[in-house]
Design a protein around this motif. Structure first.
Motif, PDB file in Angstrom:
ATOM      1  N   ILE A   1       1.974   5.098  10.739  1.00 23.77           N
ATOM      2  CA  ILE A   1       1.195   4.607  11.865  1.00 23.77           C
ATOM      3  C   ILE A   1       2.153   4.087  12.923  1.00 23.77           C
ATOM      4  CG2 ILE A   1      -0.601   2.995  12.580  1.00 23.77           C
ATOM      5  CD1 ILE A   1      -1.592   3.087   9.667  1.00 23.77           C
TER       6      ILE A   1
ATOM      7  N   ILE B   1       0.855  -1.183   0.000  1.00 22.13           N
ATOM      8  CA  ILE B   1       0.000   0.000   0.000  1.00 22.13           C
ATOM      9  C   ILE B   1       0.894   1.237   0.000  1.00 22.13           C
ATOM     10  CG2 ILE B   1      -1.656   1.297   1.382  1.00 22.13           C
ATOM     11  CD1 ILE B   1      -2.878  -1.285   2.230  1.00 22.13           C
ATOM     12  N   LYS B   2       0.596   2.150  -0.895  1.00 25.21           N
ATOM     13  CA  LYS B   2       1.432   3.333  -1.050  1.00 25.21           C
ATOM     14  C   LYS B   2       1.086   4.387  -0.001  1.00 25.21           C
ATOM     15  CE  LYS B   2       1.352   1.753  -4.792  1.00 25.21           C
ATOM     16  NZ  LYS B   2       1.419   0.298  -5.108  1.00 25.21           N
ATOM     17  N   ASN B   3       2.055   5.210   0.305  1.00 21.96           N
ATOM     18  CA  ASN B   3       1.842   6.391   1.152  1.00 21.96           C
ATOM     19  C   ASN B   3       1.531   6.073   2.610  1.00 21.96           C
ATOM     20  OD1 ASN B   3       2.055   8.326  -1.083  1.00 21.96           O
ATOM     21  ND2 ASN B   3       0.132   7.441  -1.741  1.00 21.96           N
ATOM     22  N   VAL B   4       1.566   4.817   2.982  1.00 17.88           N
ATOM     23  CA  VAL B   4       1.343   4.456   4.380  1.00 17.88           C
ATOM     24  C   VAL B   4       2.525   3.629   4.870  1.00 17.88           C
ATOM     25  CG1 VAL B   4      -0.164   3.351   6.047  1.00 17.88           C
ATOM     26  CG2 VAL B   4      -1.147   4.385   3.999  1.00 17.88           C
TER      27      VAL B   4
ATOM     28  N   ILE C   1       2.762  -2.012   4.391  1.00 19.58           N
ATOM     29  CA  ILE C   1       1.655  -2.960   4.506  1.00 19.58           C
ATOM     30  C   ILE C   1       1.444  -3.633   3.163  1.00 19.58           C
ATOM     31  CG2 ILE C   1      -0.773  -3.179   5.112  1.00 19.58           C
ATOM     32  CD1 ILE C   1      -0.142  -0.164   6.337  1.00 19.58           C
TER      33      ILE C   1
ATOM     34  N   ILE D   1       2.241   8.653   5.366  1.00 21.77           N
ATOM     35  CA  ILE D   1       1.564   8.781   6.649  1.00 21.77           C
ATOM     36  C   ILE D   1       1.978   7.568   7.463  1.00 21.77           C
ATOM     37  CG2 ILE D   1      -0.703   8.537   7.737  1.00 21.77           C
ATOM     38  CD1 ILE D   1      -1.737  10.337   5.475  1.00 21.77           C
TER      39      ILE D   1
END
Lengths: 243, 243
Positions: free
Chosen positions: B120, B17-20, B54, B118
């Motif tokens: 987590i 998953i991109k950007n996470v 992820i 972003i």
DNA sequence: TGGCTATTGTAACATAATGATACAATAATA
DNA sequence: TATTATTGTATCATTATGTTACAATAGCCA
């Protein structure tokens, strides 16, 4: 997540961060009941939490604030991240396919809104009497629903509400956030009923009053209350600023 | 975030998953000090938290668990989400450009790892004596650092550690998570020094002991301790399972 | 071997926080 | 003007926490 106004979206989601959504559980308090804002997608009976996406250069918290402001018409909303919902099993593009089809769009399988999303949960506490529920463009409605009589929600939104309520209850003791759900002036009884509703249990009046007043964060407003056939309660006001 | 092994990445980040990103603050406790695991990128002095991405069909929590397991060699790690870091100001692709250049890659501006992420945040609590720090492929090292003597970290990783520590301290009272940082058997003194280190203040011994034992979650192990020139303390063991 | 030292386990008391009962005050109603 | 419901707060009971004190003991060393 919720689908944004048609004029902002395209097949590729240009201008937004992909695969990340924000869902906001906007709480209000009225008639001794906790309420949440819910919207129904246009021409469907799919209900969802207010949500949105993050612009490419937007701070995450600002995006959440923007969503909450647009749905309530309020500024300076108390907002807090509480959990990220990232299970793969959440992924279910079918409702969105139907919603888009019903409203005249015919997205390809690769449409960005039909991909998997990781959703960042925020809860907001607003003054019910000041909020003006306003649906986003692709929704028919935006209304307060009692926590105990919500319609079925898409995806895992019901669990998101549940988890938001738990987070709210856990923070109620530590942080001083309950006041954000009340008007500027309120009685001790109103505050107690708010606490009882959130925590789901009765509290003893003298102990509650002693504890809250002992925090030293309330000032007693000179004016009094009228209405009931009994002694008039004092009005109180929260001294500190909203965070 | 951290950059994954070379054999897993390509220009497009296919499969992720991109950007996470996920950043894990892996805490250990040794010599009465809180430690965190940090890695230096190959051929640089850029230090970072263990992190990862992820997979397209992976649960978020599983991805965090995978990262923590790979860096420590442990299973059944206690893990908890604590905050999402999503300010736009976090975005700074320069270190990654340099890291990749130094290691013989010449990414285009649009390389997925040079985009905004972003992140987590998770914290993990592990038994220092059982963990085997293991660097990911693109790192030279993976080592324990004392919380008070960490090297400068890339991006906002120092603040992430700080926020993780605050979350840990806040949860220490409510949830029963401190035990995850100790070996199976431990003395009351060890537990108290752990609490004191996390909370950053001295605790009174009789009160601490009374409170912890009053929880009814420890069993006293028959065996005793040897070593010091003083009365031998009892060993205790946590009754409940790790969560 | 026997006192010394450092630390542990816990008793005992002091103080603070919380739980529970009681009762006077009073605003609208009848 | 008495009644009623609710409020504000005093009072006591109970529980939790802070603090001091002291006996127990494992290793050390004279």
């Amino acid at each position: 997540m919720s689908i944004k106004p048609a004029d902002e979206i395209n097949e590729n989601g240009t201008g937004f961060i992909k695969n990340v959504a924000i869902d906001t559980v906007i709480f209000g308090f009225h008639d001794n009941m906790l309420k949440v804002l819910l919207s129904a997608y246009k021409n469907t009976s799919y209900f969802a939490l207010p949500g949105g996406f993050i612009r490419e250069k937007e701070n995450l918290n600002d995006a959440a604030r923007r969503v909450a402001s647009e749905r309530t018409g309020l500024d300076d909303i108390f907002l807090e991240q509480f959990y990220v919902f990232g299970d793969y099993a959440r992924y279910d593009p079918e409702p969105f396919k139907i919603i888009m089809e019903v409203n005249g769009n015919h997205p390809s399988e690769s449409h960005w809104l039909l991909q998997r999303f990781i959703s960042i949960g925020y809860y907001a506490l607003v003054d019910f009497t000041k909020a003006t529920p306003t649906p986003a463009a692709i929704f028919d409605s935006c209304n307060w629903y009692d926590l105990n009589s919500m319609p079925p929600l898409i995806q895992d939104h019901t669990q998101i509400v549940q988890k938001a309520l738990e987070a709210l209850g856990a923070n109620l003791d530590n942080k001083l956030i309950g006041f954000n759900l009340l008007p500027e002036d309120f009685t001790m009884g109103e505050l107690q009923r708010l606490y009882e509703t959130i925590l789901g249990k009765k509290l003893l009046r003298p102990a509650f009053q002693r504890k809250i007043l002992g925090l030293g964060i309330l000032e007693r407003v000179a004016k009094k209350w009228t209405g009931g056939a009994h002694k008039a309660p004092y009005l109180y006001r929260f001294i500190s600023k909203k965070m």
